[in-house]
Write a protein that holds these residues in place. Structure first.
Motif, PDB file in Angstrom:
ATOM      1  N   PRO A  60       0.834  -1.212   0.000  1.00  0.00           N
ATOM      2  CA  PRO A  60       0.000   0.000   0.000  1.00  0.00           C
ATOM      3  C   PRO A  60       0.868   1.260   0.000  1.00  0.00           C
ATOM      4  CG  PRO A  60       0.120  -0.911   2.204  1.00  0.00           C
ATOM      5  CD  PRO A  60       0.827  -1.893   1.310  1.00  0.00           C
ATOM      6  N   PRO A  61       0.295   2.425  -0.253  1.00  0.00           N
ATOM      7  CA  PRO A  61       1.060   3.672  -0.139  1.00  0.00           C
ATOM      8  C   PRO A  61       1.639   3.823   1.267  1.00  0.00           C
ATOM      9  CG  PRO A  61      -1.065   4.056  -1.191  1.00  0.00           C
ATOM     10  CD  PRO A  61      -1.109   2.658  -0.658  1.00  0.00           C
ATOM     11  N   LYS A  62       2.809   4.476   1.361  1.00  0.00           N
ATOM     12  CA  LYS A  62       3.452   4.614   2.677  1.00  0.00           C
ATOM     13  C   LYS A  62       4.383   5.818   2.682  1.00  0.00           C
ATOM     14  CE  LYS A  62       6.811   1.907   3.752  1.00  0.00           C
ATOM     15  NZ  LYS A  62       7.608   0.717   4.082  1.00  0.00           N
ATOM     16  N   LYS A  63       4.897   6.114   3.863  1.00  0.00           N
ATOM     17  CA  LYS A  63       5.932   7.127   4.020  1.00  0.00           C
ATOM     18  C   LYS A  63       7.281   6.436   4.088  1.00  0.00           C
ATOM     19  CE  LYS A  63       3.568  10.993   6.319  1.00  0.00           C
ATOM     20  NZ  LYS A  63       3.499  11.815   7.555  1.00  0.00           N
ATOM     21  N   LEU A  64       8.163   6.812   3.161  1.00  0.00           N
ATOM     22  CA  LEU A  64       9.506   6.255   3.135  1.00  0.00           C
ATOM     23  C   LEU A  64      10.421   7.114   4.015  1.00  0.00           C
ATOM     24  CD1 LEU A  64      11.345   4.111   1.871  1.00  0.00           C
ATOM     25  CD2 LEU A  64      11.845   5.739   0.040  1.00  0.00           C
ATOM     26  N   THR A  81      11.588  -0.785   9.078  1.00  0.00           N
ATOM     27  CA  THR A  81      10.457  -0.625   9.995  1.00  0.00           C
ATOM     28  C   THR A  81       9.209  -1.269   9.412  1.00  0.00           C
ATOM     29  OG1 THR A  81       8.944   0.976  10.977  1.00  0.00           O
ATOM     30  CG2 THR A  81      10.055   1.646   8.962  1.00  0.00           C
ATOM     31  N   PRO A  82       8.476  -1.998  10.238  1.00  0.00           N
ATOM     32  CA  PRO A  82       7.202  -2.561   9.784  1.00  0.00           C
ATOM     33  C   PRO A  82       6.053  -1.557   9.876  1.00  0.00           C
ATOM     34  CG  PRO A  82       7.621  -3.272  12.019  1.00  0.00           C
ATOM     35  CD  PRO A  82       8.826  -2.466  11.600  1.00  0.00           C
ATOM     36  N   VAL A  83       6.355  -0.367  10.390  1.00  0.00           N
ATOM     37  CA  VAL A  83       5.321   0.630  10.636  1.00  0.00           C
ATOM     38  C   VAL A  83       5.121   1.482   9.385  1.00  0.00           C
ATOM     39  CG1 VAL A  83       4.612   2.591  12.064  1.00  0.00           C
ATOM     40  CG2 VAL A  83       5.861   0.675  13.082  1.00  0.00           C
ATOM     41  N   ASN A  84       3.854   1.699   9.007  1.00  0.00           N
ATOM     42  CA  ASN A  84       3.520   2.597   7.906  1.00  0.00           C
ATOM     43  C   ASN A  84       3.075   3.918   8.523  1.00  0.00           C
ATOM     44  OD1 ASN A  84       2.652   3.929   5.634  1.00  0.00           O
ATOM     45  ND2 ASN A  84       1.414   2.250   4.844  1.00  0.00           N
ATOM     46  N   TYR A  85       3.876   4.963   8.336  1.00  0.00           N
ATOM     47  CA  TYR A  85       3.585   6.253   8.961  1.00  0.00           C
ATOM     48  C   TYR A  85       2.577   7.095   8.167  1.00  0.00           C
ATOM     49  CZ  TYR A  85       7.449   5.369  12.156  1.00  0.00           C
ATOM     50  OH  TYR A  85       8.257   4.838  13.138  1.00  0.00           O
ATOM     51  N   LEU A  86       2.066   6.576   7.060  1.00  0.00           N
ATOM     52  CA  LEU A  86       1.064   7.293   6.279  1.00  0.00           C
ATOM     53  C   LEU A  86      -0.320   6.984   6.857  1.00  0.00           C
ATOM     54  CD1 LEU A  86       0.482   9.102   3.825  1.00  0.00           C
ATOM     55  CD2 LEU A  86       0.252   7.033   2.455  1.00  0.00           C
TER      56      LEU A  86
END
Length: 312
Positions: A43-47, A119-124
């Motif tokens: 999915p879309p995410k913050k890199l 990181t497994p976290v998606n910050y978006l």
């Protein structure tokens, strides 16, 4: 104090989180992606990336820590400085600095900091609840090849019972063809019958149409007397497009000349009607359809008061 948890919390809302004296963590939004090798959709995410040159204190991290830990801003800055000193000491000893849910930082051979996001976290926040998934590739061509191979090997058997069941189709086809031919014949017969009835009705309605002749006018500038051409009663063409009707035979002849000058070569005057008027027509037609088309064109281009006369 583990300040990385506060950095992680700020990355959800901000594009840049600066750690004074150390560097800044940047969050860049990327669109959804597909890994063709593993058939995995992401999915879309913050890199997350790291810039060691942005070290100035912008107050964002310090204020956040002070608010969350319920301490003063100066105490929060002191905690940050303590954590940065510990991080730099680990890196100086060639150790890998691991920041939970952010990534890892190491020193390369030139002494520069190298950040690896891990990181497994998606910050978006717009992608909240979305996770990666694997979708097997669609193998249309492979299935097609397998099906063709089966068709070549599979025997085709027609039993006598199946052949017998299909025998009625030829009779159904004959019936459909006969029905179609009959429908076409009936259609032509019905159209001829309707045309005949229409002509009779229109002729009967001429008694009312003749009343219009008394009111018909045709404007003539500088009328002059001319010899009236010989009139021929049209019997094979019962439909006439009328320009006007005149008391004077000379005026009727003048109107005919004017129509011919305009390009209506078939214009002429027909015999005097029961009202004592000489109708002047543009032309005569064998069918009502042809007459209506000509009437509409003349009304549009020349005379909006032209009308249709049906006379045997």
């Amino acid at each position: 104090m583990m300040i990385e948890k506060h950095i992680s919390a700020l990355l959800y809302r901000y594009q840049c989180v600066t750690v004074p004296g150390f560097g800044a963590f940047l969050a860049e939004t990327t669109s959804a992606q597909l890994d063709n090798d593993t058939h995995t959709f992401y999915p879309p995410k913050k890199l997350i990336s790291f810039n060691a040159n942005l070290k100035n204190n912008d107050g964002l991290l310090g204020n956040h820590i002070a608010l969350q830990e319920k301490i003063s801003y100066d105490a929060a800055v002191a905690e940050i400085n303590s954590a940065v000193s510990h991080w730099l000491n680990e890196l100086h000893n060639n150790q890998t600095l691991v920041l939970k849910n952010i990534g890892s930082i190491t020193n390369n051979a030139e002494g520069n900091l190298v950040f690896t996001p891990d990181t497994p976290v998606n910050y978006l926040t717009d992608s909240f609840g979305l996770s990666s998934f694997i979708s097997p590739a669609i193998k249309r061509e492979e299935y097609k090849i397998i099906a063709e191979a089966i068709e070549e090997k599979a025997p085709v058997v027609f039993t006598p019972e199946r052949k017998k069941n299909y025998s009625y189709l030829k009779y159904a086809a004959i019936f459909v063809v006969a029905l179609g031919v009959g429908s076409v014949g009936f259609k032509f017969y019905r159209e001829n019958e309707i045309a005949t009835e229409t002509l009779l009705v229109q002729q009967q309605a001429q008694e009312e149409v003749q009343q219009k002749i008394q009111e018909a006018t045709f404007f003539i500038e500088n009328p002059f007397a001319v010899t009236l051409p010989v009139k021929e009663e049209v019997t094979s063409m019962p439909y006439h497009v009328v320009a006007g009707a005149f008391r004077s035979e000379e005026n009727a002849a003048t109107a005919v000349e004017q129509l011919i000058t305009k390009g209506y070569k078939a214009a002429k005057s027909i015999e005097k009607n029961k009202f004592g008027l000489y109708p002047v027509i543009y032309s005569s037609y064998t069918t009502n359809h042809e007459a209506q088309e000509a009437l509409n064109k003349i009304r549009l281009q020349d005379n909006d008061e032209a009308w249709l006369l049906i006379k045997e």
